[in-house]
Design an enzyme around this catalytic site. Structure first.
Site, mmCIF file in Angstrom:
data_model
loop_
_atom_site.group_PDB
_atom_site.id
_atom_site.type_symbol
_atom_site.label_atom_id
_atom_site.label_comp_id
_atom_site.label_asym_id
_atom_site.label_seq_id
_atom_site.Cartn_x
_atom_site.Cartn_y
_atom_site.Cartn_z
ATOM 1 N N ARG A 15 35.965 47.194 40.337
ATOM 2 C CA ARG A 15 36.453 47.806 41.154
ATOM 3 C C ARG A 15 37.020 47.792 39.079
ATOM 4 O O ARG A 15 37.166 48.779 38.536
ATOM 5 C CB ARG A 15 38.012 47.584 41.821
ATOM 6 C CG ARG A 15 38.904 48.381 41.691
ATOM 7 C CD ARG A 15 40.214 48.003 40.504
ATOM 8 N NE ARG A 15 40.697 46.957 40.548
ATOM 9 C CZ ARG A 15 41.732 46.732 39.937
ATOM 10 N NH1 ARG A 15 42.285 47.773 39.422
ATOM 11 N NH2 ARG A 15 42.283 45.697 39.597
ATOM 12 N N ASP A 16 38.160 46.264 39.449
ATOM 13 C CA ASP A 16 38.874 46.199 37.767
ATOM 14 C C ASP A 16 37.843 45.901 36.488
ATOM 15 O O ASP A 16 37.588 45.773 35.438
ATOM 16 C CB ASP A 16 38.976 45.090 38.223
ATOM 17 C CG ASP A 16 40.918 45.119 36.372
ATOM 18 O OD1 ASP A 16 40.752 46.040 35.860
ATOM 19 O OD2 ASP A 16 41.657 43.199 35.900
ATOM 20 N N HIS A 208 45.532 36.385 38.262
ATOM 21 C CA HIS A 208 44.405 37.335 37.577
ATOM 22 C C HIS A 208 44.706 37.691 36.722
ATOM 23 O O HIS A 208 45.894 37.800 36.049
ATOM 24 C CB HIS A 208 44.752 38.416 38.397
ATOM 25 C CG HIS A 208 44.116 40.186 37.927
ATOM 26 N ND1 HIS A 208 42.771 40.587 38.779
ATOM 27 C CD2 HIS A 208 44.006 40.607 36.606
ATOM 28 C CE1 HIS A 208 42.938 41.301 38.259
ATOM 29 N NE2 HIS A 208 42.665 41.472 37.391
ATOM 30 N N HIS A 210 43.667 37.975 32.244
ATOM 31 C CA HIS A 210 42.732 39.172 31.363
ATOM 32 C C HIS A 210 42.816 38.245 29.877
ATOM 33 O O HIS A 210 44.078 37.581 29.996
ATOM 34 C CB HIS A 210 43.387 40.059 30.832
ATOM 35 C CG HIS A 210 43.590 41.329 31.790
ATOM 36 N ND1 HIS A 210 42.376 42.285 31.599
ATOM 37 C CD2 HIS A 210 43.621 41.402 33.261
ATOM 38 C CE1 HIS A 210 42.187 43.172 32.923
ATOM 39 N NE2 HIS A 210 42.835 42.908 33.565
ATOM 40 N N CYS A 241 42.895 48.067 32.035
ATOM 41 C CA CYS A 241 43.527 49.155 32.603
ATOM 42 C C CYS A 241 43.757 49.851 31.634
ATOM 43 O O CYS A 241 44.315 50.113 30.678
ATOM 44 C CB CYS A 241 44.836 48.209 32.833
ATOM 45 S SG CYS A 241 46.088 49.007 33.622
ATOM 46 N N ASN A 250 38.707 40.918 31.997
ATOM 47 C CA ASN A 250 39.118 39.474 33.108
ATOM 48 C C ASN A 250 38.024 38.520 32.224
ATOM 49 O O ASN A 250 37.372 38.599 31.455
ATOM 50 C CB ASN A 250 38.860 40.104 34.590
ATOM 51 C CG ASN A 250 38.870 40.905 34.758
ATOM 52 O OD1 ASN A 250 40.373 40.782 35.065
ATOM 53 N ND2 ASN A 250 38.994 42.845 34.855
#
Length: 303
Positions: A15-16, A208, A210, A241, A250
């Protein structure tokens, strides 16, 4: 300094990792990435997001990805949702075990990310958590821009702690703090994690990070020492994002696992298989990925 014996690992690459990529990755390759993550030991995987496909084209095949997921009783498949419509779509697939809600620490980023104010994002997240619980699923919530906002700059720690406490009342399995644009530093991370941990106990804290400014791994370490027990990471270090200017990859799954396992912290992950997956994903994306461990010689060297 207290070093935990174990952390829980969440793979967010499907996903991310992919959501901000210009190259549209096929559903088949997304499912192959999920399968490889499972083979590497991942037992919680963020598989897709249920968002407007015109705004995030890479996630337009959310239902198709869910239809292709393997049946596993030992795995939690997570679907990111921004609103009730997304939550209903996720639940309708019958394959999403856990809804991932998002609240945003600032108004300007909340408007850019999901068309609502920060306070409204908290209320929306609480409604999503309630729906998941009512439908026999679980939910968690991420506080985006916890360490800084691309539009408003510094974010007050008191605001993040206040949001975490309010969200905890809704009954999620955890609260996550996200450094959406990679501006955090280890001192800031350690202080905020400790404050949120105390505010939401006994709920666990997930993080989470980055790696926009190359502080991601240092921040993971600071968070773990401060009491975060669940770590998000993305194979190869892909990520970003669409609605946060300057957001970059990430922390790479293989780099996080190498660092933690070498420090004696069990992640439940197979590093060699993560490295293989990172190299495979590099071929799929047609470029070298940011993760460093997959580009380095093996260590320690086998006798």
């Amino acid at each position: 300094m207290s070093i935990p014996g174990r952390i829980e690992f969440v793979e967010v690459g499907p996903r991310d990792g992919l959501q901000n990529e210009k190259l549209l990755v096929s559903t088949q390759d997304k499912l192959a990435l999920i399968s490889r993550a499972l083979d590497a030991g991942a037992r919680r995987i963020e598989v897709t997001s249920f968002v407007n496909p015109t705004r995030v084209p890479q996630m337009a095949d959310a239902e198709a990805v869910c239809a292709g997921l393997p049946v596993r009783d030992d795995v939690t498949f997570i679907g990111l949702v921004m609103n009730m419509r997304g939550a209903e779509r996720a639940l309708a697939t019958g394959r999403i075990d856990q809804l991932g809600a998002v609240a945003v620490a600032t108004d300007r980023f909340a408007m850019a990310n999901q068309g609502q104010t920060s306070d409204e994002s908290v209320q929306a997240a609480k409604s999503i958590i309630a729906l998941a619980n009512a439908e026999g699923r679980t939910a968690q919530c991420t506080i985006a821009a916890s360490f800084g906002c691309p539009f408003e700059g510094e974010v007050a720690q008191d605001r993040v702690v206040e949001m975490a406490a309010a969200l905890a009342e809704a009954g999620p399995v955890e609260i996550a703090l996200a450094d959406t644009i990679g501006v955090g530093n280890p001192a800031h991370v350690a202080e905020l994690i400790a404050r949120v941990r105390d505010a939401i106990a006994p709920l666990p804290v997930r993080v989470h990070f980055h790696n926009t400014r190359n502080t991601g791994l240092a921040n993971v370490w600071a968070a773990v020492i401060a009491g975060a027990s669940i770590i998000d990471a993305s194979v190869g270090g892909l990520g970003g994002c669409p609605f946060a200017p300057g957001a970059a990859g990430n922390v790479p799954s293989e780099d996080v696992v190498y660092m933690l396992e070498r420090a004696g912290i069990d992640t439940g992950m197979d590093l060699d298989r993560l490295i293989e997956t990172s190299r495979w994903l590099s071929e799929i994306m047609g470029r070298k990925l940011p993760g460093m461990v997959a580009q380095s010689p093996a260590f320690p060297v086998a006798a």
